[in-house]
Structures are given as C-alpha cells and as structure tokens.
Enzyme design. Structure first.
Site, PDB file in Angstrom:
ATOM      1  CG  ASP A 263      -7.452  -2.156 -12.625  1.00 21.64           C
ATOM      2  OD1 ASP A 263      -6.769  -2.463 -11.629  1.00 21.64           O
ATOM      3  OD2 ASP A 263      -8.430  -2.831 -12.995  1.00 21.64           O
ATOM      4  CD  GLU A 462      -7.912  -8.981 -12.016  1.00 15.01           C
ATOM      5  OE1 GLU A 462      -7.518  -8.412 -13.032  1.00 15.01           O
ATOM      6  OE2 GLU A 462      -7.444  -8.731 -10.886  1.00 15.01           O
TER       7      GLU A 462
HETATM    8  C1  BGC Z   1      -8.317  -5.266 -10.759  1.00 17.97           C
HETATM    9  C2  BGC Z   1      -9.030  -4.273  -9.901  1.00 17.97           C
HETATM   10  C3  BGC Z   1      -8.436  -4.261  -8.529  1.00 17.97           C
HETATM   11  C4  BGC Z   1      -6.957  -4.009  -8.622  1.00 17.97           C
HETATM   12  C5  BGC Z   1      -6.259  -4.009  -7.287  1.00 17.97           C
HETATM   13  C6  BGC Z   1      -6.834  -5.091 -10.711  1.00 17.97           C
HETATM   14  O1  BGC Z   1      -6.211  -6.117 -11.395  1.00 17.97           O
HETATM   15  O2  BGC Z   1      -8.759  -5.141 -12.090  1.00 17.97           O
HETATM   16  O3  BGC Z   1     -10.401  -4.567  -9.852  1.00 17.97           O
HETATM   17  O4  BGC Z   1      -9.065  -3.299  -7.739  1.00 17.97           O
HETATM   18  O5  BGC Z   1      -6.351  -5.000  -9.414  1.00 17.97           O
HETATM   19  O6  BGC Z   1      -6.143  -5.268  -6.766  1.00 17.97           O
HETATM   20  C1  BGC Z   2      -2.670  -8.760  -7.838  1.00 21.39           C
HETATM   21  C2  BGC Z   2      -4.088  -8.341  -8.001  1.00 21.39           C
HETATM   22  C3  BGC Z   2      -4.194  -7.662  -9.274  1.00 21.39           C
HETATM   23  C4  BGC Z   2      -3.648  -8.491 -10.430  1.00 21.39           C
HETATM   24  C5  BGC Z   2      -3.557  -7.675 -11.667  1.00 21.39           C
HETATM   25  C6  BGC Z   2      -2.247  -9.618  -8.994  1.00 21.39           C
HETATM   26  O1  BGC Z   2      -0.927  -9.997  -8.858  1.00 21.39           O
HETATM   27  O2  BGC Z   2      -2.518  -9.445  -6.651  1.00 21.39           O
HETATM   28  O3  BGC Z   2      -4.493  -7.500  -6.968  1.00 21.39           O
HETATM   29  O4  BGC Z   2      -5.521  -7.366  -9.479  1.00 21.39           O
HETATM   30  O5  BGC Z   2      -2.367  -8.952 -10.174  1.00 21.39           O
HETATM   31  O6  BGC Z   2      -3.775  -8.375 -12.823  1.00 21.39           O
END
Ligand code: BGC
Ligand code: BGC
Length: 767
Positions: A263, A462
C-alpha cells in the site's frame, strides 16, 4: 530482461509524480492514480483525458527504441464503488450498504458494470474489492467493508471478483469486458485495536484466520490477480514486512498465484525502513512496491542492492514472474494501446442506464428500516417536505473515495446524470400527483403531510474517518432539532440517515416516527424513493430488504451492548410495536473528532490555547475571556463565528506573539503527514501583522513556515501541508504544540477553527 528492467517491474508510481518518459526510462511495471491524482495534475479531468494518458503511458512502456524488451505498464485505480474517480460514472453504494442487501448475484453485476466503465477510460486494474471484516466501527474505513460478519464478506468476494475479472479460468481478459481485481488489505485491516486506521491488531491467530482470513480463500478460488497488503500490523509487526503471512500463508499455503502489491508508502512503516529504502518488503513477499512519490529512490535502492547481490536474484525473478504472469493473463502483451481495446472511448457506458439501474436496485435493497410507527410508505398524493443539508447533495450521499480522496471539494455539478435523494423523492411524489418542497432547515410555507429529514455523516476516507466513539459527530446533530420542531407541529417525521457505519443516534430514533438507514447510496438516490414512496393506492412499490450488516450501538460506546444485532431490519409486514424511549447520552463529555484541535471558540478536549512570546516562562493559558497576556500587550476576547462566541479574537499591540494549541500528551501525526493532509486554520485578519509563521513544536523539534496573512476582514480557511512542517524539521511523530501561530508587530485577528483536513480554501506555499 536485464536487471534494471526487472527492478522496474517491481515498482509502481503515482500519476502525481511520474511521466511517460520516466516509465520508459525505468521500465516501471505499473502506475496508479491515487485518490487525489489525475491526468495532467487534474483530479477531475474529463474521461477522454484519462484515455489519452493511458495511451501515453502504455506507448512509453512498450517503446523498445532504447533496446529494452518493453513490457506494457498496468494502470491501477481505486474503482471501489463504481469507477469512482471519473466524472459521470455510475457510483454504486459503498460496500457497507451492499452488505445490508445480502445479494451476491447483484454484487457480481456491480462488478461487471464497474469493469466495463473502467475499460472505457483505459485502465486495467482496480484496487477492489476491499474485503475487510471490520470489528470496530470507529475505524474510518469501516464502510469499505461489506460487513462485520466473515461469512457474509466471504459470500460476496467471489462474486465481485468474477464480475470484475470474469471466470477464474479466463485469460486474455482485455478481449472481454474485464479488468484485474485486488483483494485488500491483507490481513486484518478491519481488526486493529480500537479501530485505529493503519494501527496494530493484537488478536489471536485463530481470529486472524477465521474472521479476517475468511474472504481470501474464495477470492483465490476465483482467481483474483492481486492482493494488496495492509498498512496495519499484527501483534506488533507491520503486515508489509510479515514474511510468514505474505509468503508463508498467502502464497505458499493458500496457493495465491497472482502478485502482491504493497500500500501507499506502507513499506516506510516497517521497522528499519524508510519511504526511500526498504528491501524488507520484497523479502517478506511483496512483489510490487506502491511507491507513489518515492518510486525513484525505491527503484535506485533495490537496483543497488540487487547489483551488490544483497537481495537474492531468485526473489526478484519470482516477483517479476508473478507480475508478468498477471500481465499475460490480462492479455496486456496482445492488445495495442488502451484506446484501441474493446469498450475504450465508449463514453456512453459511463453512467449507462443499465448500470444506473443496477445501482438503483442496490440502493433499494440496502435500505434498513429501524423504526416505523405506521407512517411509511408515503402516500404520493400529498405534500412532502424534504429537510436536511444532505438531502440534495450527491457528494454527501456518495461518501469518501468519490472523485476525490476524501469525497470533498465536489458538488452536484460534478455528477451529471446522477439523482440526489431529494430529486428522487420529488420525482416519485410528483409522478403520483403530489408535491414536494426542499427546505434544508425544515421551515415551510404550507404545512406538509409528512417530512423526511435527511441527516448523518459527511464524506471522509481512511484515518480521517477514525473516531473516538460511535456517536454521530455533535456538529452534525443539528437536524435532531428540525425533527423535534416538525414533530411538535403534528407532522409525521421520517429520519433518513446517510452513514458509513452504525452510530449512536438515539435522539433521532426517539423523535422520528420512522427511521431508515440509507448508508452511502451513491449516484442513484432514486432507489430511496422507490421504497419510501408508495403507489397511487398507498401501497408500497418495493419492500425493505436490507438487514443490518453489523450491530447497531445502544450508546456511543459498544460496551453497553447493541441496540440491534447484526441481521436486524424491519419490513412493511413487521407489526407496528409501541416505542420504548432509548437512553439519550449527554454528549458534552463524549470525546469527539481527534483531528479537531480548536473549534466553536474553544480548544477541543485535551487541548489548551496558549498565548506567549516564544519563551517558556511567558505563556498564558486562556481559559476564560476576556483575558490579557504578554504583560498586557495581547488581549483575547470572544467573537461570533458560526455559533455565538465561536471564535477567539486576538489583538496584539506590538512585538512578537505566539498563539499555540497544546495537547496534554505529544501527538503523532505521521500518518496524516504521509498523505496530503494539511493543518487548517480558519482565521479572520482585521489588521495584518508585519510578518507571520505557522509552526509546530515537539519535545525534540521546533519548525515553522513563513506565511502571508493579509487583512481580509473575512474568515478564510488556510491550509499548510503537514509535509511542509516535516520538511522544515518538525518531528511529526511527537508534537506537543502542533499548532503555533507567531506574529510580529501590531495585529488583530480572530481564530475560528484549527484542525487537520484537506479542504483548504487557500493552500499556503511552503516557505
Ligand atoms: C489505501 C488503499 C488505496 C491506495 C491507493 C491507500 O492509502 O489504503 O486502499 O488503494 O491508497 O489510492
Ligand atoms: C492519496 C490516496 C492515498 C492516501 C494515502 C492520498 O494523498 O490520494 O490515494 O490513499 O494519500 O494515505
């Protein structure tokens, strides 16, 4: 393949930070588009720009003019509830709502429709389905999971993978309407202690296997092509570095034959790793590094180590073979550039009527009825009042991971062809000969026959959605008063809740005559009216089919047990029972949102507001106003903002003044810093200081950025990227005063709010 070519395959870069030329030069295996990324730096770029970008990256990847083999790049995106990064796409309910409907056949149709829409814009890979089995709904990602019940999640995952990828025996997926899927996040993302995102799970091995492992067997049986590793840890060890679970269990024992992707910079969280260097992840079994903005150092580091022989070539070859096998199965080598493949550029398929019909059916089936004192369905002939800020807000009903990462910064104009809850209700009522009025605050000119009050959560994604309790945020409970007022006037009230999780909302349950949970329905709000508004004869057109996908709390704390267990849900046939009042809790004592540091004119629980001059002795803690500080140089008074006395006005006569927020314990904002989170300060400057800085202080660091604070006479929400403070030397893992506003010279301003978030009106440059 040469060693550099092999290493390139192991690395995935984000669109934010990579060009087609880079993909060619470094033979990168993959690109992704993160929640806030898009073609040409435009998160909201129109569909044709995505196809053009897909072509550009593909063509660069297969360019062999430098003598290389030219392995085609694969592009991944978070199409987690439909092709949800694309304007005009069908937005399906988030997984929690799908869990309520108990319908694997419809899940497969959703997967198939999503795959088609992805293919329209040229991508080949979705980071879905999330197969988390959330156990603590304070977790900000709980809505991405179908249910707290492992069997229910396991019964869905195969269907979703089949919908997206086609049958498990299929190959050359690109000749059909398919993409590759990714089950995530392996393992126990939904099992962290206290529901902390990216946290640690201390559960037993049996729970790990039986609860959180349950969906992976069916996913592998359906031939899922990729598995994404969780940011979280188990028993103190980060999953991304857990060789026994990634290699030992997933690959060896469960015989997963696809590739494992990590990830977003998660490798940097392994003990001994940084975002720029982490052979440990590869050695644990990660095949591809999601290194969004760090792909260059990660590539360089892996290559150096491979050349030095400190990472075995066997492990590199195995990882590359897994990636190539998936690319072969996809048919990536046999098809030309994305725009020439089946479905590409067929923009009519984005939000196609047949896809919207599937989504609308899912919305209908996901609604859970928690209370009905005989007021539903609504007879269409009468006058309906629709209240609540969320009633006509498609972004709000869609939740996070919709067009932007947090689902913020977008409005109805970004959802062509979609239907808000309000417009669905209006259509249904008018079609039946009645009338409907939209009134966010519940006021009306003519007394309605019934009122629907839409309320609930606002979008988040998140860790920004993590909460300390299972209560609806206090600042979102205003509609309770609207419900009470309407009820007091003898109007039947139906509460309709938009939410990613079961929450304590007893005041609404007590007041309203009927209570419906809509979850995060997405673009097809019409599905709600299908169930709530009856036919001409006053009979229901569709019954309630949804059952709770997780237990509903009795109080903000699950320790007091469930109000309703998993599986609860009334139907139109359920007998109307008398209502026994539910306990209502005094929310002033309940801890709220950990990212709000200062709001409604006062520091949040555990925080204090200090005025000082930068010397430790000179600080005054502001507890009541008016207050004097700095030996009379500064005066703090209350001022109205949003609510009465919702801001603190600071007037400094001369010299240096530091206004800061201090927590009782050092705070750790490392996770927020790694994403694009900002410290947001809502401030009204009447008299601009000569100069100003915004900084952060910890036991071992003190950093600040120079900012401009012009006098505007209005409240402006400024945002400074946390990354800026880290770059300036702040130890973001340990800050006692993570907010320090320092001014020099005479100044006069009012501070309304300080919090972490992404929705700045003005982003401050890092100076
Ligand atoms: C998330 C994932 C996601 C990835 C790409 C991460 O922060 O935990 O679920 O697929 O970002 O955006
Ligand atoms: C991104 C997400 C990612 C996240 C990670 C963001 O800046 O756009 O896709 O999941 O950071 O924590």
């Amino acid at each position: 393949m040469t060693l550099p070519e092999k290493i390139g395959q192991l690395v995935q870069a984000d669109l934010c930070c990579v060009t087609p030329e880079d993909v060619k030069t470094y033979n990168l295996g993959s690109i992704l588009v993160g929640g806030n990324s898009g073609p040409d730096g435009d998160d909201l770029a129109p569909a044709p720009a995505w196809v053009a970008a897909a072509d550009a990256f593909y063509l660069a990847s297969v360019d062999t003019s430098d003598g290389g083999v030219g392995v085609p790049v694969v592009w991944g995106t978070d199409a987690v509830h439909g092709h949800s990064n694309i304007i005009g796409a069908t937005i399906f309910p988030h997984n929690i709502g799908l869990g309520a409907m108990r319908d694997p056949a419809l899940i497969e149709q959703i997967g198939a429709a999503t795959a088609k829409e992805i293919r329209v814009t040229g991508q080949e890979w979705t980071f879905a389905p999330t197969v988390a089995v959330p156990q603590d709904f304070r977790w900000g990602r709980a809505y991405e999971g179908y249910s707290s019940d492992p069997q229910l999640v396991a019964s869905y995952v195969g269907a979703m993978v089949r919908g997206l990828q086609g049958p498990p025996t299929g190959d050359d997926l690109l000749s059909g309407p398919y993409v590759i899927a990714s089950t995530k996040h392996f393992l126990a993302d939904g099992g962290t202690d206290n529901g902390v995102d990216q946290g640690d799970s201390s559960i037993s091995e049996e729970e790990l296997r039986d609860i959180h492992g349950a969906p992976y067997g069916p996913a592998i049986a359906e031939g899922v092509s990729t598995v994404m590793v969780s940011f979280s840890g188990w028993q103190g060890k980060k999953m991304t570095g857990n060789s026994s679970l990634i290699t030992g269990v997933l690959k060896d024992r469960m015989d997963f034959g696809g590739f494992v992707v990590s990830d977003w910079n998660a490798h940097g969280q392994i003990v001994g790793c940084t975002n720029e260097s982490c052979p440990q992840a590869l050695m644990a079994g990660v095949d591809m590094y999601m290194a969004p903005d760090t792909w260059r150092p990660i590539y360089g580091d892996l290559l150096t180590r491979a050349e030095a022989g400190t990472i075995p070539i066997e492990r590199i070859d195995e990882a590359v073979a897994r990636i190539l096998r998936v690319k072969l199965r996809l048919g990536l080598f046999d098809h030309g550039k994305p725009s020439t493949r089946p479905l590409a550029g067929e923009y009519d398929l984005l939000g196609a009527p047949e896809h919207r019909a599937i989504a609308r059916e899912a919305v209908r089936k996901s609604l859970v009825l928690l209370k009905d004192q005989g007021v539903l369905p609504i007879a269409p002939g009468g006058r309906l009042l629709v209240a609540g800020e969320g009633a006509d807000d498609i972004a709000r009903q869609s939740g996070g991971w919709t067009l932007s990462w947090q689902g913020t910064g977008v409005d109805n104009s970004h959802f062509p062809g979609a239907t808000s809850i309000w417009s669905g209700l209006k259509q249904a009522v008018e079609a039946g000969g009645g009338s409907a009025q939209l009134s966010p605050d519940g006021s009306f000119s003519q007394k309605p026959d019934a009122a629907i009050v839409v309320f609930g959560e606002k979008p988040y994604a998140e860790f920004q959605g993590d909460r300390a309790t299972l209560a609806l945020d206090t600042e979102l409970t205003g509609p309770y008063e609207t419900m009470r007022k309407l009820k007091a006037q003898g109007i039947p009230v139906i509460a309709l809740m938009i939410t990613g999780r079961p929450l304590y909302v007893n005041p609404a349950l007590n007041t309203a005559d009927a209570f419906v949970v809509a979850w995060l329905p997405g673009s097809e709000g019409g599905g709600i009216a299908d169930v709530l508004v009856g036919d001409a004869a006053g009979k229901a057109r569709f019954d309630f089919a949804g059952k709770l996908p997780a237990a509903w709390p009795r109080t903000p704390d699950m320790d007091n047990g469930a109000l309703h267990e998993f599986g609860y849900g009334l139907t139109y046939d359920s007998p109307v029972a008398g209502w026994s009042e539910l306990p209502e809790v005094d929310m002033t004592e309940v801890a709220g949102d950990s990212r709000l540091w200062f709001g409604s004119g006062k520091p949040a629980a555990r925080w204090s507001l200090l005025v000082g001059d930068g010397t430790s002795g000179g600080q005054t803690r502001i507890t009541t106003t008016p207050a004097e500080a700095l030996g009379g140089r500064a005066l703090v008074t209350a001022e109205n903002f949003l609510v009465q006395e919702g801001a603190q006005r600071v007037a400094v006569a001369s010299g240096e003044a530091q206004v800061s927020l201090r927590n009782f314990e050092p705070v750790d904002i490392d996770r927020e810093t790694n994403a694009d989170v900002l410290v947001l300060m809502t401030i009204k400057v009447r008299d601009a200081p000569d100069s100003a800085t915004l900084g952060a202080i910890g036991p071992a660091s003190n950093a600040a950025a120079v900012i401009d604070l012009p006098a505007t006479g209005e409240f402006v929400r400024y945002g400074l990227p946390l990354k800026c403070l880290r770059d300036k030397g702040a130890d973001v893992k340990s800050l006692t005063e993570p907010f320090v506003l320092t001014t020099r010279g005479k100044t006069d301003y009012a501070l309304g709010e300080v919090r972490l978030g992404t929705d700045a009106e003005v982003v401050l440059p890092c100076r």
